[in-house]
Design an enzyme around this catalytic site. Structure first.
Site, mmCIF file in Angstrom:
data_model
loop_
_atom_site.group_PDB
_atom_site.id
_atom_site.type_symbol
_atom_site.label_atom_id
_atom_site.label_comp_id
_atom_site.label_asym_id
_atom_site.label_seq_id
_atom_site.Cartn_x
_atom_site.Cartn_y
_atom_site.Cartn_z
ATOM 1 N N HIS A 1 0.890 -1.343 0.061
ATOM 2 C CA HIS A 1 0.023 -0.018 0.176
ATOM 3 C C HIS A 1 0.661 1.334 0.055
ATOM 4 O O HIS A 1 1.896 1.164 0.203
ATOM 5 C CB HIS A 1 -0.785 0.056 1.213
ATOM 6 C CG HIS A 1 -1.623 -1.118 1.304
ATOM 7 N ND1 HIS A 1 -2.502 -1.483 2.312
ATOM 8 C CD2 HIS A 1 -2.025 -2.163 0.675
ATOM 9 C CE1 HIS A 1 -3.241 -2.499 2.486
ATOM 10 N NE2 HIS A 1 -3.056 -2.894 1.263
ATOM 11 N N HIS B 1 -10.888 -12.982 7.744
ATOM 12 C CA HIS B 1 -10.113 -12.549 6.550
ATOM 13 C C HIS B 1 -10.292 -13.408 5.224
ATOM 14 O O HIS B 1 -10.492 -14.736 5.406
ATOM 15 C CB HIS B 1 -8.671 -12.552 6.555
ATOM 16 C CG HIS B 1 -7.982 -11.998 5.504
ATOM 17 N ND1 HIS B 1 -7.481 -12.246 4.397
ATOM 18 C CD2 HIS B 1 -7.330 -10.490 5.386
ATOM 19 C CE1 HIS B 1 -6.830 -11.590 3.693
ATOM 20 N NE2 HIS B 1 -6.896 -10.386 4.333
#
Length: 422
Positions: A103, A169
């Protein structure tokens, strides 16, 4: 019936037919005034490890790994508590590593929001630089053939600590624990292998599964090649309040946390639904469309093939405007074509894993998105933009004959819905 979805910082109220089934985790109240006491108790009596204070000598360097701004980990509390517990170690011997993975860097203002200005101004804080080989250390090869590169400052620190937030997740089973290290502070080549098309498509790479999950397995194996000396993870409720602490060994304590979260997050359903409405758990988890794929994936577990998923995700940070996610989506004209392209052994681009997951969902059902994004951006991603949730829901009900079954997941992927007979 009126209900509210976690959406941005304020939520989103919507009116739904009374027959709508509400699917969400069991509510656990926050620890409130007991938070700090419980945190220090966890650090003093951890699972599978010595107390934190005994793990670190006064002359040693300490790396603390945190999750980035796309996660609601309450590091503005955890880090000051850790520093207080380790007050025999001078501040200049700490480095806080922001586990951005691939990211973008978080800004000074974002880091202050995440950690508190006092911490940012008194302890060195760095963003992981996945694309800069000079910042990484080579640790060898994993059992699956991955070349392992992790943040050099972390690897070279005398003592290593990782914080995190344990939640369901969509391909690692649960977040937190080893995932704070891998992919949080890994190099891009290692991240690419970790998110390869084969790993993501594996049937065991999914919600709630840890055993025989290749993604969780690789995260654990790589993390243990430069194993943290201590882990401090939390579980949160829908108000992002801490409900429990899990501290100590990064594998043992994490598994305890996953068991706790699984007990409260699992939501059985007798059959699939024509329409499933979900969120991406609100801010900071719904900052961009890339992250919102998690909410879509949770809904896909209980929507009928050919059904409709409606996902509310604010996307205040756009698509986002970094990485390859948006560009990859434009490379094909159908979701199936995207899957075929990504499964080609000659194809390799970072962020392909999120596109792959999204396309797998879109092949199964129609996906609509309510957000602050421009309609053109959503249409380019082969998603249907929503201007008005209630109106869109009514239109889909009419298309399906007027008696469509409906479910809503107000907390999005904080819930693990499943069909009992599947």
């Amino acid at each position: 019936m009126n209900t509210s979805l976690l959406y941005g910082k304020k939520g989103l109220d919507i009116e739904l037919p009374d027959r709508t089934k509400v699917i969400e985790p069991k509510h656990i109240p926050g620890l409130g005034e007991k938070e700090k006491e419980e945190a220090f108790q966890a650090m003093k009596k951890p699972t599978g490890q010595k107390p934190l204070k005994e793990c670190v000598n006064a002359n040693e360097t300490v790396a603390i790994v945190i999750s980035d701004s796309t996660r609601p980990t309450p590091n503005h509390k955890l880090i000051p508590w850790i520093l207080e517990e380790l007050n025999h170690v001078p501040n200049e011997q700490f480095v806080i590593i922001n586990g951005t993975g691939s990211h973008r860097d978080n800004t000074y203002a974002e880091l202050c929001e995440m950690l508190g200005k006092e911490v940012v101004d008194s302890v060195r804080v760095i963003n992981n630089q996945a694309f800069d080989p000079s910042t990484q250390a080579y640790l060898g090869t994993s059992s699956t053939g991955a070349e392992i590169y992790l943040n050099k400052e972390y690897v070279e620190a005398d003592r290593k600590i990782v914080t995190g937030f344990i939640e369901p997740h969509f391909f690692a089973g649960f977040s937190g624990g080893p995932k704070g290290i891998m992919p949080g502070i890994a190099g891009i080549d290692t991240i690419m292998h970790f998110h390869s098309a084969k790993m993501i498509a594996h049937p065991m790479s999914t919600w709630r599964i840890l055993k025989d999950n290749p993604v969780q397995g690789e995260a654990t194996e790589i993390t243990c090649m430069a194993k943290p000396d201590f882990m401090l993870n939390v579980a949160l409720n829908k108000e992002k309040e801490i409900t429990a602490f899990f501290a100590g060994d990064v594998v043992e304590a994490h598994r305890e946390g996953c068991k706790y979260v699984k007990e409260h997050a699992m939501a059985p359903c007798e059959e699939r639904f024509d329409i499933v409405i979900t969120s991406n758990s609100g801010y900071p988890l719904d900052q961009n469309l890339y992250q919102a794929v998690k909410g879509m994936s949770a809904a896909q577990k209980i929507v009928k093939e050919g059904g409709a998923i409606l996902c509310a995700a604010e996307c205040s940070d756009g698509l986002p405007d970094h990485g390859n996610y948006a560009d990859i989506l434009k490379e094909c004209s159908t979701p199936q074509d995207l899957i075929d392209m990504i499964n080609d052994p000659n194809y390799s681009k970072f962020d392909q894993w999120q596109v792959q997951k999204q396309a797998m969902i879109q092949v199964w059902s129609d996906v609509y998105v309510y957000s602050t994004l421009q309609a053109a951006d959503l249409e380019a991603a082969m998603l249907s933009p929503i201007r008005n949730m209630e109106e869109t829901i009514q239109n889909i009900i009419k298309e399906k004959g007027g008696q469509a079954s409906i479910a809503i997941m107000p907390q999005g992927p904080l819930t693990i819905p499943y069909i009992e007979n599947e």
